[in-house]
Motif scaffolding. Sequence first.
Motif, PDB file in Angstrom:
ATOM      1  N   ARG A 254       0.829  -1.212   0.000  1.00  0.00           N
ATOM      2  CA  ARG A 254       0.000   0.000   0.000  1.00  0.00           C
ATOM      3  C   ARG A 254       0.856   1.252   0.000  1.00  0.00           C
ATOM      4  O   ARG A 254       0.497   2.264  -0.602  1.00  0.00           O
ATOM      5  N   ARG A 255       1.978   1.198   0.688  1.00  0.00           N
ATOM      6  CA  ARG A 255       2.874   2.354   0.717  1.00  0.00           C
ATOM      7  C   ARG A 255       3.381   2.661  -0.695  1.00  0.00           C
ATOM      8  O   ARG A 255       3.397   3.818  -1.132  1.00  0.00           O
TER       9      ARG A 255
ATOM     10  N   ASP B  36       1.994   1.755  -3.492  1.00  0.00           N
ATOM     11  CA  ASP B  36       0.863   2.189  -4.319  1.00  0.00           C
ATOM     12  C   ASP B  36       0.568   3.677  -4.106  1.00  0.00           C
ATOM     13  O   ASP B  36       0.334   4.419  -5.072  1.00  0.00           O
ATOM     14  N   GLU B  37       0.583   4.118  -2.842  1.00  0.00           N
ATOM     15  CA  GLU B  37       0.318   5.523  -2.545  1.00  0.00           C
ATOM     16  C   GLU B  37       1.430   6.402  -3.133  1.00  0.00           C
ATOM     17  O   GLU B  37       1.162   7.456  -3.730  1.00  0.00           O
TER      18      GLU B  37
ATOM     19  N   GLY C 137       1.043   9.235  -6.112  1.00  0.00           N
ATOM     20  CA  GLY C 137       1.447  10.623  -5.977  1.00  0.00           C
ATOM     21  C   GLY C 137       2.351  11.061  -7.114  1.00  0.00           C
ATOM     22  O   GLY C 137       2.202  12.166  -7.657  1.00  0.00           O
TER      23      GLY C 137
ATOM     24  N   ARG D  17      -5.766  14.514  -2.194  1.00  0.00           N
ATOM     25  CA  ARG D  17      -5.722  13.135  -1.676  1.00  0.00           C
ATOM     26  C   ARG D  17      -6.163  13.098  -0.228  1.00  0.00           C
ATOM     27  O   ARG D  17      -6.876  12.175   0.190  1.00  0.00           O
TER      28      ARG D  17
ATOM     29  N   ALA E 270      -8.761   7.732   3.751  1.00  0.00           N
ATOM     30  CA  ALA E 270      -7.437   7.112   3.767  1.00  0.00           C
ATOM     31  C   ALA E 270      -7.466   5.666   3.318  1.00  0.00           C
ATOM     32  O   ALA E 270      -6.462   5.126   2.878  1.00  0.00           O
TER      33      ALA E 270
ATOM     34  N   ASP F  88      -3.307   5.118   8.152  1.00  0.00           N
ATOM     35  CA  ASP F  88      -3.314   6.213   7.188  1.00  0.00           C
ATOM     36  C   ASP F  88      -1.938   6.317   6.538  1.00  0.00           C
ATOM     37  O   ASP F  88      -0.954   6.683   7.188  1.00  0.00           O
TER      38      ASP F  88
ATOM     39  N   ARG G  52      -1.445   8.111   3.622  1.00  0.00           N
ATOM     40  CA  ARG G  52      -1.515   9.163   2.602  1.00  0.00           C
ATOM     41  C   ARG G  52      -0.263  10.023   2.565  1.00  0.00           C
ATOM     42  O   ARG G  52      -0.030  10.717   1.571  1.00  0.00           O
TER      43      ARG G  52
ATOM     44  N   TRP H 188       2.614   8.938   2.185  1.00  0.00           N
ATOM     45  CA  TRP H 188       3.421   8.371   1.111  1.00  0.00           C
ATOM     46  C   TRP H 188       3.020   8.962  -0.237  1.00  0.00           C
ATOM     47  O   TRP H 188       3.869   9.149  -1.124  1.00  0.00           O
ATOM     48  N   TYR H 189       1.746   9.256  -0.393  1.00  0.00           N
ATOM     49  CA  TYR H 189       1.270   9.937  -1.593  1.00  0.00           C
ATOM     50  C   TYR H 189       1.878  11.337  -1.655  1.00  0.00           C
ATOM     51  O   TYR H 189       2.372  11.779  -2.700  1.00  0.00           O
TER      52      TYR H 189
END
Length: 233
Positions: free
Chosen positions: A3-4, A6-7, A11, A120, A125, A130, A132, A134-135
């Motif tokens: 997920r990290r 992906d975020e 971004g 975002r 989230a 959460d 986000r 990372w985005y």
Amino acid sequence: MGRRVDEFLAGCRDEAPLQLGVIPFGMLYGIGALAVGMPVWLAQLTSMLVFAGAAQLVIVQMLGAAAGALPIGLTAVLLNLRHMLYSASVAEHVRHLPRRWRVLLAYLLTDEAYAVAILRYARPAGPGPDLRHWYFLGCGLTLWGCWQLSTALGIAFGARIPPEWDIDFAVPLTFIALLTLLVKERAGQAAALVAALAVLALAALPYRLGLVLAIVLGLLAGAAVARRGEARR
């Protein structure tokens, strides 16, 4: 970890289209920096440490006008006051992060990165922790990398211009580039007009302080016009 990543990649992807407008300004800064006699290493280092497009362009303009360190410093501070608003806006979303994260994101907080990252944060989230930030990191690093590259391209282009060519045109051209960002709305038009008139009226002040006062007056004029516009809505 998935997920990290992906975020972060999301971004980078969402920030990428904005770089089409960043590259010309970065190149213009690099050319202008050489035009005022700034060493290549210092021009690139400034982009890495200051990392503030508008402020860097103005610094080059003021160096070309033989302004002193105090007016240049005050002008850079005034131009970057808007980042306090950005910081206040994202503070609630990042206050739970460790200090090292907050410091890093504060360094990467610029106009374009904020504009994308805050959208975002306006969305949920998702399940779990959460991530986000990372985005946000993806947005900021994409912009940072593009700004460094465009600065290097501008320096390389400026360095290839024969010495007998006069490239001082690049210095006022940086201010023209800034004006293209300002005059799209009435508030920007008012700020540009008042600042231009103030520069002429205050040209006799020592240490180029007229430039600093002109910026302050321009900002006040722009803010007044913006408030009037909001009141009419």
